[in-house]
Structure formats: structure tokens, C-alpha cells
Design an enzyme around this catalytic site. Structure first.
Site, PDB file in Angstrom:
ATOM      1  N   HIS A   1     -48.703  -8.869   2.436  1.00  0.00           N
ATOM      2  CA  HIS A   1     -49.977  -8.339   2.930  1.00  0.00           C
ATOM      3  C   HIS A   1     -50.609  -9.293   3.958  1.00  0.00           C
ATOM      4  CE1 HIS A   1     -54.373  -7.753   2.744  1.00  0.00           C
ATOM      5  NE2 HIS A   1     -54.045  -6.460   2.740  1.00  0.00           N
TER       6      HIS A   1
ATOM      7  N   TYR B   1     -40.206   5.565  20.777  1.00  0.00           N
ATOM      8  CA  TYR B   1     -41.183   4.484  20.913  1.00  0.00           C
ATOM      9  C   TYR B   1     -41.075   3.501  19.757  1.00  0.00           C
ATOM     10  CZ  TYR B   1     -44.034   6.857  17.360  1.00  0.00           C
ATOM     11  OH  TYR B   1     -44.480   7.421  16.200  1.00  0.00           O
TER      12      TYR B   1
ATOM     13  N   ARG C   1     -16.190 -37.996  28.312  1.00  0.00           N
ATOM     14  CA  ARG C   1     -17.328 -37.289  27.697  1.00  0.00           C
ATOM     15  C   ARG C   1     -16.859 -36.011  27.037  1.00  0.00           C
ATOM     16  NH1 ARG C   1     -22.232 -38.200  31.524  1.00  0.00           N
ATOM     17  NH2 ARG C   1     -21.406 -39.795  32.857  1.00  0.00           N
TER      18      ARG C   1
ATOM     19  N   GLU D   1     -39.475   6.444   5.182  1.00  0.00           N
ATOM     20  CA  GLU D   1     -39.493   5.087   4.637  1.00  0.00           C
ATOM     21  C   GLU D   1     -38.850   5.011   3.263  1.00  0.00           C
ATOM     22  OE1 GLU D   1     -43.538   3.617   4.336  1.00  0.00           O
ATOM     23  OE2 GLU D   1     -44.329   5.580   3.814  1.00  0.00           O
TER      24      GLU D   1
ATOM     25  N   MET E   1     -19.434 -36.797  19.486  1.00  0.00           N
ATOM     26  CA  MET E   1     -19.309 -37.967  20.332  1.00  0.00           C
ATOM     27  C   MET E   1     -19.728 -37.593  21.756  1.00  0.00           C
ATOM     28  SD  MET E   1     -16.250 -40.189  21.781  1.00  0.00           S
ATOM     29  CE  MET E   1     -16.599 -39.772  23.478  1.00  0.00           C
TER      30      MET E   1
ATOM     31  N   SER F   1     -41.772   8.836  11.950  1.00  0.00           N
ATOM     32  CA  SER F   1     -42.008   7.437  12.278  1.00  0.00           C
ATOM     33  C   SER F   1     -41.341   6.607  11.173  1.00  0.00           C
ATOM     34  CB  SER F   1     -43.506   7.159  12.333  1.00  0.00           C
ATOM     35  OG  SER F   1     -43.706   5.798  12.630  1.00  0.00           O
TER      36      SER F   1
ATOM     37  N   LYS G   1     -19.992 -28.726  30.701  1.00  0.00           N
ATOM     38  CA  LYS G   1     -19.976 -29.857  31.624  1.00  0.00           C
ATOM     39  C   LYS G   1     -18.797 -29.749  32.594  1.00  0.00           C
ATOM     40  CE  LYS G   1     -21.581 -33.465  29.650  1.00  0.00           C
ATOM     41  NZ  LYS G   1     -21.417 -34.265  28.449  1.00  0.00           N
TER      42      LYS G   1
ATOM     43  N   ARG H   1     -52.314   7.720   9.751  1.00  0.00           N
ATOM     44  CA  ARG H   1     -51.606   7.935   8.489  1.00  0.00           C
ATOM     45  C   ARG H   1     -52.616   8.170   7.372  1.00  0.00           C
ATOM     46  NH1 ARG H   1     -48.128   3.154   6.100  1.00  0.00           N
ATOM     47  NH2 ARG H   1     -50.184   2.389   5.475  1.00  0.00           N
TER      48      ARG H   1
ATOM     49  N   ARG I   1     -53.534   2.580   9.728  1.00  0.00           N
ATOM     50  CA  ARG I   1     -53.479   2.557   8.250  1.00  0.00           C
ATOM     51  C   ARG I   1     -54.896   2.820   7.745  1.00  0.00           C
ATOM     52  NH1 ARG I   1     -49.698  -2.054   9.391  1.00  0.00           N
ATOM     53  NH2 ARG I   1     -47.791  -1.739   8.190  1.00  0.00           N
TER      54      ARG I   1
ATOM     55  N   ARG J   1     -26.740 -28.358  34.832  1.00  0.00           N
ATOM     56  CA  ARG J   1     -26.785 -27.241  33.881  1.00  0.00           C
ATOM     57  C   ARG J   1     -28.141 -26.587  33.992  1.00  0.00           C
ATOM     58  NH1 ARG J   1     -26.933 -30.999  28.424  1.00  0.00           N
ATOM     59  NH2 ARG J   1     -28.636 -32.297  29.140  1.00  0.00           N
TER      60      ARG J   1
ATOM     61  N   CYS K   1     -42.614   2.177  13.059  1.00  0.00           N
ATOM     62  CA  CYS K   1     -43.920   1.519  12.934  1.00  0.00           C
ATOM     63  C   CYS K   1     -43.898   0.404  11.908  1.00  0.00           C
ATOM     64  CB  CYS K   1     -45.018   2.524  12.630  1.00  0.00           C
ATOM     65  SG  CYS K   1     -44.809   3.336  11.044  1.00  0.00           S
TER      66      CYS K   1
ATOM     67  N   GLY L   1     -24.692 -34.200  17.901  1.00  0.00           N
ATOM     68  CA  GLY L   1     -23.920 -34.501  16.697  1.00  0.00           C
ATOM     69  C   GLY L   1     -22.494 -34.872  17.012  1.00  0.00           C
TER      70      GLY L   1
ATOM     71  N   GLY M   1     -40.771   3.916   8.752  1.00  0.00           N
ATOM     72  CA  GLY M   1     -41.518   2.832   8.110  1.00  0.00           C
ATOM     73  C   GLY M   1     -40.490   1.854   7.565  1.00  0.00           C
ATOM     74  N   THR M   2     -40.043   0.997   8.440  1.00  0.00           N
ATOM     75  CA  THR M   2     -38.900   0.152   8.068  1.00  0.00           C
ATOM     76  C   THR M   2     -39.272  -0.966   7.098  1.00  0.00           C
ATOM     77  OG1 THR M   2     -39.276  -0.942  10.175  1.00  0.00           O
ATOM     78  CG2 THR M   2     -37.447   0.612  10.066  1.00  0.00           C
ATOM     79  N   ASN M   3     -40.574  -1.187   6.875  1.00  0.00           N
ATOM     80  CA  ASN M   3     -40.935  -2.161   5.830  1.00  0.00           C
ATOM     81  C   ASN M   3     -40.538  -1.596   4.469  1.00  0.00           C
ATOM     82  OD1 ASN M   3     -42.204  -3.590   7.867  1.00  0.00           O
ATOM     83  ND2 ASN M   3     -44.219  -2.729   7.425  1.00  0.00           N
ATOM     84  N   ASP M   4     -41.053  -0.405   4.180  1.00  0.00           N
ATOM     85  CA  ASP M   4     -40.709   0.206   2.896  1.00  0.00           C
ATOM     86  C   ASP M   4     -39.236   0.621   2.860  1.00  0.00           C
ATOM     87  OD1 ASP M   4     -42.747   0.293   0.881  1.00  0.00           O
ATOM     88  OD2 ASP M   4     -43.969   1.386   2.329  1.00  0.00           O
TER      89      ASP M   4
END
Ligand code: PEP
Ligand code: MG
Length: 893
Positions: free
Chosen positions: A465, A861, A96, A755, A107, A774, A26, A627, A571, A349, A841, A105, A776-779
Site C-alpha cells: 500500500h 495504452y 591488459r 486481474e 586482472m 484494463s 578495449k 473504477r 481508485r 569507449r 493499470c 574484479g 490489473g497486473t498487481n492482483d
């Protein structure tokens, strides 16, 4: 001497917008507006450093503060020709808070400070309006009493109600000066009763009281909670703004208003907001009177626009709107007051807006030449594009929330509750809208998920899943909704007191995780020209390619429509569940001998060949990574005895034999069991069949189209170089066989998922046998944390709350752990094989924060579910811009 106080307006302007950290949003913008010549009432800002010093020194102010505040106050007095506490011509101020970011939250505001029993008379005389003066005084006592002295707000309201009852009236506007004087007397009694001290009469004491309340509110529990939830450090502190009052409530030539320089919900380049004649700040939002529209064009019958009521001030405001937009180069949210036909600006703002408005404003501002394409790209939050790609709930529709789970796949969907995938499929085939409700889903449910409008599960996290498959299909999904109990036998779902039977309607909002009873109306998305324009600009700025995770022709078409540049993960196991194939797959699994297995596989081959050919045709020369089979075989076996019996009959085997085989295949930890390349090594004929189908399909489609198809074959769950060496040898062997039989040439690549931590740690060895990696960042997340991706939901909220994890690691990549493994594998892989193609992936490929990591790690990629492709394109462009900026800033090596 340290500078703790910055003046603004009326010839003394110490600050500017660049000092936001020091002056708060402000204060910095008030100084900036004053600096560009806009009419801002003079004032000063006490810096955020005072707040920090206050808390560092046991709640004591820096020594020089008092003198600096006094000097700044004298500056205001001189500028406006009034005196603070002057009985004849009193200066009144507002106080203010204003942190770097707007923070509910704390004043907020005290207006009319400086009024007391004497100055109220002076104000009455100088304004010639006693009613105005007493109304201002009572407003001051009410605000100061509640926000600074902590007297309950309702007590004040009760007093006004009593006075109105006495005078037999309903409206504030019917109260005259005498009535407000009576209210003031009662207010003062109330304050004395509640606080044990008289209402402070000395203006300086009032001022320091209000300043203390702002700084005190920085550490109140509500502000602390908000900071914790929004990652705002306590050390930032808040600033305090003290500003000469201007009055919108001095008569019919006065007004106050709040507006946006463009429409914040559609983005239309039209002035949008509300104002009230003869009113003070809080009246516009308090809902006591109905605010009126700004322009004649938007006025409905019976409404009086500001354009009509205060034409001069309105014209001035239009000019200010233009100045602000040109100066800030963004849509602004402004507050103003008109006092006796003169306009004053009280705040500006950057305005909050919907995703649709953000898009339209960014594109139009770029077309207007106000911002560059890069800036337009930078202004859109990638995740917000979700709102534009899926149906959303009609904001006007009524709704009853019955529970809330994880927002697993965005969009809104309504339909009848159905508990089995088969029934979903049957009812959907009859054109019914249905929602599949399961405790959790498995690959067996995929056909039902596809046919359903949405999926609701009571167990599982963001990479369960249900979540992964639904996102891939673009189906709405709320996962892990622990507040709901599903009873398959009774065919009911229960959420608190709501019992919903099969066939009853529910609505899901997969963007918020909310579940509603009944049918809530939805709105279809429209992909406007602005969307395509933005995507085009993003594409020209990004370095990384964006592919999609897709296996069905539907998914592949969607992926292309959204601009995917290939398939990064097909898959293949999902293809095994189609009704005409699952029987053959089960024969293959139950086969007692290699010969019997080979026979079943031979039957599967044409199906797979057709699958891959369809994908190659749709992707028309773009890369397609397929795969080979990943999940453990028992996932394909039936779960119920009735289903098992049907399979046994089909195979000509006994139910006992089937039970035995299923028991033999069952595992304690299937995710760490007989899956991935371990299947390919123990049953090489399965991978051989899939490789044959891939190469035959590639040759077929190349012949059809006359353009080469270069398939990418991917081996899952490799942890050791030798695993890849062996599986690759099998794939190469099949390739040679197919190629020489067809008498053609065919380029192809064989690569691996990275992975498992061991794969990352030995990526140099693995790279010897791989044409691409590639991630496999889940596993990889699952195995790095030792954390089941299907079971994390139960304790995840506690971990986030206790700041053990900043975010769900299955949603945003854990840079320190999983990310370090990715970086190591990049270095080792490319060290051994420069130019090795690298992608991701796992689900992280569609998460903007993780995409920024992929850019920094140098991946080629990202691959994500089709509906996330636009998000990934935009996020990749932003990541490339950020990386370029970081390079430009880095000192030359
Ligand atoms: C992964 O593990 O990141 C991956 C993409 O494979 P899946 O999710 O099929 O295990
Ligand atoms: Mg995996």
C-alpha cells in the site's frame, strides 16, 4: 587454421569496433581507432574465444596460439624497430584484460613488461635516462608481482617507505636512479621470499605469465560474483591486449591523461578530464600527485593546464576528440599518453554519464546532426528520468546511512519523524517538514502520506500500500525497511545503534532505499527545454497511449503536466477517506437495513459527483476510467476502541454492536474475500450511487464546457462473465435513468479489470459484456503466483539470489506466467470483439521492461503513477522502435 590473434596499429589492423564480442571492448576500439588513422601504439588482441577454449580444454591453450602470438609480437617489433628481450633496444609491452563489457574484479593491467636485469640497462642507455629506466623496472616488478604472482601490494609500498625514510624524503620524485635500483633489488628479494622463486627474467615467460593471469582472473571469485549480479554469461570470456609501451614518464615533454569528450555530469560540450606531466597511467588515478585540468579555461590559480604545458599535443588531442565524436557519434571516455610531445591513444569507449548529461548530450548531438531523433531516444534509459523529476540528494552533502529498504518511490526528502498520519497532517499544516514512519500503511493513513514529505515503512514490498500510494502521489517512499524497528509506544525507531525519537530528523532516498540520520541537503529538479524536446520526439514515435493512475485533482494536474493522455485508473476508495466523508462511509457500512444504507449513500453522492466533475474538468475531454469500489468494507472501519467509540456515538449505536459488525465483516484472506465486484453484487446500491455520481458529473461538465465527456466505468475483480453482466446491467440502468432525466445524450463505456487468472482464461466470454479491458497486473501477479503482494518482501531477496525469479514480479511483469495470461486474454478478448480497447493499470504500466511487453502484446495504452508518465512515454517510444525493428527483420510470412 583458426585465427586466435588479431593485430592492430602500424599497418596491420585485423579488427574493428564491430568485433566487440570477439576482441572485447578495449581490443575492438583500439583496432577501430587505428583503422581511422588515429595514433595507436601497435599491438595485438588474443580473442575471447581463446579464453573459452582455455576453460573448455582443462586450462590449456589452443595449439596454434603460441605461433600466432610470436608472429604478432614480431609484427610489433618491426613496426617500432625494437626487440622483445633485446638487451640494447628493448621492446616493452603492456598487457591488459578486456571483456565485452567492462568488468571490475578481473586482472587489469601490467605495464613495462619485458624489463629484466639486462634490458633495464638497455632502456637506460637508449632513453638516456637511468632514473626513468629503474623507475620503470620497479613499477613492472610491483605490478607483475602483485597482480600476476599474488604478492601483497602493501609489501611493495613498505619497501618504498623504508627507502624514503633512509633518504629522509617524502616524495617519489626525490628518488634517483640509484635509489630505484635499490628498490628493485629489495623487490626481487621480496618476490623470491613470498613465492619461493626468483622474479622471472625471461620476457617470453613474463608475457605468458601475464596472459595466464588475465585468463585466470576471468574465473576468480570477484569476477564470478560480478557476472552473477550483472547477468554476464561466463561463456563470453575475456580478451587479452598486448601493446607496445609508450611512456608518459620520460620527462617534462611527456604526460598521461584520462578524459571525456563532453562533461559527464552536465553534458556540456566541453573537453573534460585530467592529465599529469611526467607520469605513467596509474599515477593519474592513484592520487599520489594531483592531476591537472585539460584546458586553460578550467584551470584554477596554481594549476597548469595541458593546453599551457603541452600546446602541440593538446591541439592534436582536440582534433582527435572531434574525430572520435564524429566517428562514434557519442561522447567518449578516452585514455592517452604523450611521449616526447607525440600523442598516442590508448583507449576509447562510450563514456558513463549522469541522467542530466545523457539527456543534454543526446539532444545536442541530434541538433548537431550527428544522430537521428530515434537514436537520441534510444540513448536515454527511461528509468533514469526519475533523477530529473524529483529532488535528489546533494552529492556534496555529508550523510550517515542508518538502514536500507526498498526504493519504493523515488526522490529525496528530509523531515521530522512522526508516527501517525493525523499528527503528520497537523504538523504539515503548520508548515513543518515531516516524514511519516509506520510499520506498514493502510488506506487510513493516506491523508498523512499526502501531507508528509516522505514515507518510511518497515514491512511490505514494491506493491505494498505504502509503495503504490506514495508513487501515485509522487511522495518519496522507502518501504520494507526490515533493519529498522518501530516502537509506537515509545515513539522511537531503532536502526542498529541509532535510536531516533519522534521529532528527530531523518532523510530518505527513495531512489536507492537508503535512510539517513539527520537532515541531508537536497537539490530541486529543473525540467529544462531538453527534457521537453526529448518528450516531444518520443511522442511522435510511440504507438501506445500513456495514461495516469490518479484520483485527486492534485494527481490529475501533475499527470497532465507530465503529459498523461487520460486517467487509466481512478481508485474511488481513496476518495472515501477524506475526513468529512469517512463518517458517512462508516454509517453506510454499519447500516442495519437497506434503507439506512441508501440514506448514507445519498449523502455520499454529492461528494462523489464533485470528485468526478473535478477530474473531468482537469482532464478536459481526455478519457477518464473510474473504477467502482474495490476493497473489502472492513478496511474503512476504525482500528482502535477510541475511534470505534466515536463512530458508535455518531451513529447512536452501542460499542458492542459495532464490535459485532466489525467481527462479522472481518475475513481471514481479505484480498480473496468480499471485495471488488462481489461488493457490487451484494450491495448493488453502492455501485449505483457511484455510477450516478459519474454520469451526473459527466453531464454537468459537458454542459459547462460545451464539449462531450465520455466516462469509462470499470468493474474490479471480475472472474466470471455473469459478474460483469449483472454489474453492468446495474450501471446501464442508472445511466439510462440519469440521461433521460437530464434529457441529454451521453456516450459512456463500461469495462472491466482483468486481474484474476479465471478472467484471463475466459476473456472471450467476459468480452461480450465489456467495452474495454484494463489489466490489473498487481492482483493478476498476486493471484497467478499465489503470492501476497504485501508479504513477498520477506523472502523475495532469497528468491532473486537463488535465481528462482529473475526480478521482483510485482515490478517487472513475469512474461512466462502472468504475461502468457495477458496474451491469452488479448487473443480471446479481441477474437470475440475485434477492436476491444486494452490497457494495463497495474504498477507494471510504469516499468520500462513491462511496457516493452505491453507493446508486443498489442495493448492500446499503459497507465501509471503521474510521476512515471514521462518514463512511460519514453519507454513506449523505445518499445515501438524495437517492435518496428523486429518486424523489419522478421522473414515475410
Ligand atoms: C491491480 O490489481 O493491478 C490494480 C491496478 O488494482 P489495485 O492495485 O488497486 O488492486
Ligand atoms: Mg487490483
Amino acid at each position: 587454421m583458426a585465427k586466435w590473434v588479431y593485430g592492430f596499429g602500424a599497418g596491420r589492423n585485423d579488427g574493428h569496433a564491430g568485433l566487440r564480442d570477439l576482441l572485447g571492448g578495449k581490443g575492438a576500439n583500439l583496432a577501430e581507432m587505428a583503422g581511422i588513422g588515429l595514433p595507436v601504439p601497435p599491438g595485438f588482441t588474443i580473442t575471447t574465444e581463446v579464453c573459452t577454449a582455455f576453460y573448455d580444454n582443462g586450462r590449456r591453450y589452443p595449439e596454434e596460439l603460441d605461433a600466432q602470438v610470436q608472429a604478432a609480437l614480431t609484427g610489433i617489433e618491426q613496426a617500432v624497430g625494437l626487440g622483445f628481450g633485446d638487451a640494447g633496444r628493448p621492446l616493452l609491452v603492456s598487457v591488459r584484460s578486456g571483456a565485452r563489457v567492462s568488468m571490475p574484479g578481473m586482472m587489469d593491467t601490467v605495464l613495462n613488461l619485458g624489463l629484466n636485469d639486462e634490458t633495464v640497462e638497455g632502456l637506460a642507455q637508449s632513453s638516456g635516462d637511468a632514473r626513468f629506466a629503474w623507475d620503470s623496472y620497479r613499477r613492472f616488478i610491483q605490478m607483475y608481482g602483485s597482480v600476476v604472482l599474488g604478492v601483497g601490494h602493501h609489501h611493495f609500498e613498505e619497501i618504498i617507505e623504508d627507502v624514503k625514510n633512509e633518504l629522509n624524503t617524502l616524495e617519489d620524485t626525490d628518488l634517483d636512479a640509484e635509489a630505484w635500483r635499490q628498490v628493485v633489488l629489495s623487490y626481487k628479494d621480496l618476490v623470491e621470499r613470498e613465492t619461493g622463486a626468483a622474479f622471472p627474467q625471461e620476457p617470453k615467460a613474463q608475457l605468458w605469465g601475464a596472459i595466464g593471469a588475465v585468463f585466470g582472473s576471468w574465473m576468480n571469485p570477484r569476477a564470478n560474483t560480478y557476472r552473477r549480479l550483472n547477468d554476464i554469461p561466463a561463456a563470453w570470456g575475456t580478451a587479452v591486449n598486448v601493446q607496445a609501451m609508450v611512456f608518459g614518464n620520460m620527462g617534462e615533454d611527456c604526460a598521461t591523461g584520462v578524459c571525456f569528450t563532453r562533461d559527464p555530469s552536465t553534458g556540456e560540450n566541453a573537453f573534460y578530464g585530467e592529465y599529469l606531466v611526467n607520469a605513467q597511467g596509474e599515477d593519474v588515478v592513484a592520487g599520489i600527485r594531483t592531476p591537472q585540468p585539460m584546458s586553460e579555461a578550467r584551470a584554477k590559480p596554481g594549476e597548469v593546464s595541458m593546453e599551457a604545458a603541452l600546446p602541440d599535443a593538446y591541439r592534436e588531442l582536440l582534433a582527435v576528440r572531434d574525430t572520435l565524436e564524429r566517428h562514434y557519434r557519442d561522447m567518449q571516455d578516452i585514455e592517452f599518453t604523450v611521449q616526447q610531445n607525440k600523442l598516442y591513444m590508448l583507449q576509447t569507449r562510450s563514456g558513463k554519464r549522469t541522467a542530466a548529461a545523457a539527456l543534454r548530450i543526446a539532444i545536442e548531438m541530434a541538433h548537431e546532426g550527428r544522430i537521428s531523433h530515434e537514436e537520441a531516444i534510444g540513448r536515454i534509459t527511461p528509468a533514469s528520468l526519475d533523477q530529473l523529476l524529483h529532488p535528489t540528494l546533494d552529492p556534496k552533502a555529508e550523510r550517515t546511512v542508518i538502514s536500507r529498504g526498498l526504493p519504493a518511490s523515488p526522490g529525496a526528502a528530509a523531515g521530522a519523524v512522526v508516527f501517525t498520519a493525523d499528527e503528520v497532517e497537523q504538523r504539515a499544516a503548520r508548515g513543518e517538514a515531516v516524514i511519516l514512519v509506520r510499520i506498514e500503511t493502510s488506506p487510513e493513513d493516506v491523508h498523512g502520506m499526502h501531507a508528509a514529505r516522505g514515507v518510511l515503512t518497515t514491512r511490505g514490498g514494491m506493491t505494498s500500500h505504502a509503495a503504490v500510494v506514495a508513487r501515485g502521489m509522487g511522495r518519496v517512499c522507502v518501504a520494507g525497511c526490515g533493519g529498522i524497528r518501530v516502537d509506537y509506544k515509545a515513539q522511537t525507531l531503532t536502526a542498529g545503534s541509532h535510536v531516533i525519537k519522534a521529532g528527530d530528523w531523518i532523510t530518505l532516498d527513495g531512489s536507492t532505499g537508503e535512510v539517513f540520520a539527520g537532515r541531508v541537503a537536497t537539490i530541486e529538479p529543473t525540467l529544462s527545454g531538453d527534457f521537453a524536446t526529448l518528450m516531444g520526439w518520443a511522442d511522435s514515435l510511440r504507438r501506445m497511449k500513456v495514461r495516469a493512475n490518479a484520483e485527486t485533482p492534485d494527481d490529475a494536474e501533475t499527470a497532465r503536466r507530465f503529459g498523461a493522455e487520460g486517467i487509466g485508473l481512478c481508485r474511488t476508495e481513496h476518495m472515501f477517506f477524506a475526513p468529512e466523508r469517512i463518517g458517512i462511509v462508516r454509517q453506510m457500512i454499519m447500516a442495519g437495513s437497506e434503507a439506512a444504507r441508501a440514506k448514507a449513500l445519498e449523502q455520499l453522492l454529492p461528494f462523489q459527483r464533485d470528485d468526478f466533475a473535478a477530474l473531468f474538468r482537469i482532464m478536459a475531454g481526455l478519457p477518464v476510467t473510474i473504477r467502482l469500489l474495490d476493497p473489502p468494507l472492513h478496511e474503512f472501519l476504525p482500528h482502535t476502541d477510541a475511534d470505534l467509540l466515536a463512530v458508535a456515538e455518531g451513529l447512536g449505536q452501542s460499542l458492542d454492536a459495532l464490535h459485532e459488525r466489525r467481527a462479522a465483516l472481518s475475513e481471514s484472506n481479505p484480498m480473496l474475500g468480499h471485495r471488488g465486484c462481489r461488493l457490487g453484487i451484494t450491495f448493488p446500491e453502492i455501485y449505483a450511487m457511484q455510477a450516478r455520481a459519474i454520469f451526473e458529473a459527466a453531464i454537468l461538465v459537458a454542459a459547462e464546457t460545451g464539449s462531450p465527456v465520455v466516462p469509462e466505468v470499470m468493474i474490479p475483480l471480475v472472474g466470471t462473465a455473469r459478474e460483469l453482466e449483472l454489474t453492468r446491467a446495474e450501471v446501464d440502468r442508472v445511466a439510462q435513468e440519469v440521461i433521460s432525466k437530464a434529457g441529454v445524450t451521453l456516450d459512456y463505456q463500461v469495462g472491466t479489470m482483468i486481474e484474476l487468472p479465471r478472467a484471463a482464461l475466459t476473456a472471450d466470454q467476459i468480452a461480450q459484456h465489456a467495452d474495454f479491458f484494463s489489466f490489473g497486473t498487481n492482483d493478476l501477479t498476486q493471484t497467478t503466483f499465489g503470492l501476497s503482494r504485501d508479504d513477498a518482501g520477506g523472502f523475495l531477496p532469497h528468491y532473486i539470489e537463488k535465481a528462482i525469479w529473475a526480478r521482483d514480479p510485482f515490478v517487472t511483469i513475469d512474461r512466462e506466467g502472468v504475461g502468457a495470461l495477458v496474451e491469452l486474454a488479448v487473443t480471446k478478448g479481441r477474437g470475440r470483439k475485434p477492436g476491444l480497447k486494452l490497457g494495463v493499470c497495474g504498477e507494471h504500466g510504469g516499468d520500462p521492461a513491462s511496457i516493452a511487453f505491453c507493446e508486443e502484446a498489442g495493448l492500446d495504452y499503459v497507465s501509471c503513477s503521474p510521476f512515471r508518465v514521462p518514463i512511460a512515454r519514453l519507454a513506449a517510444a523505445q518499445a515501438a522502435m524495437a517492435a518496428a525493428m523486429a518486424r523489419a527483420k522478421a522473414p515475410a510470412a
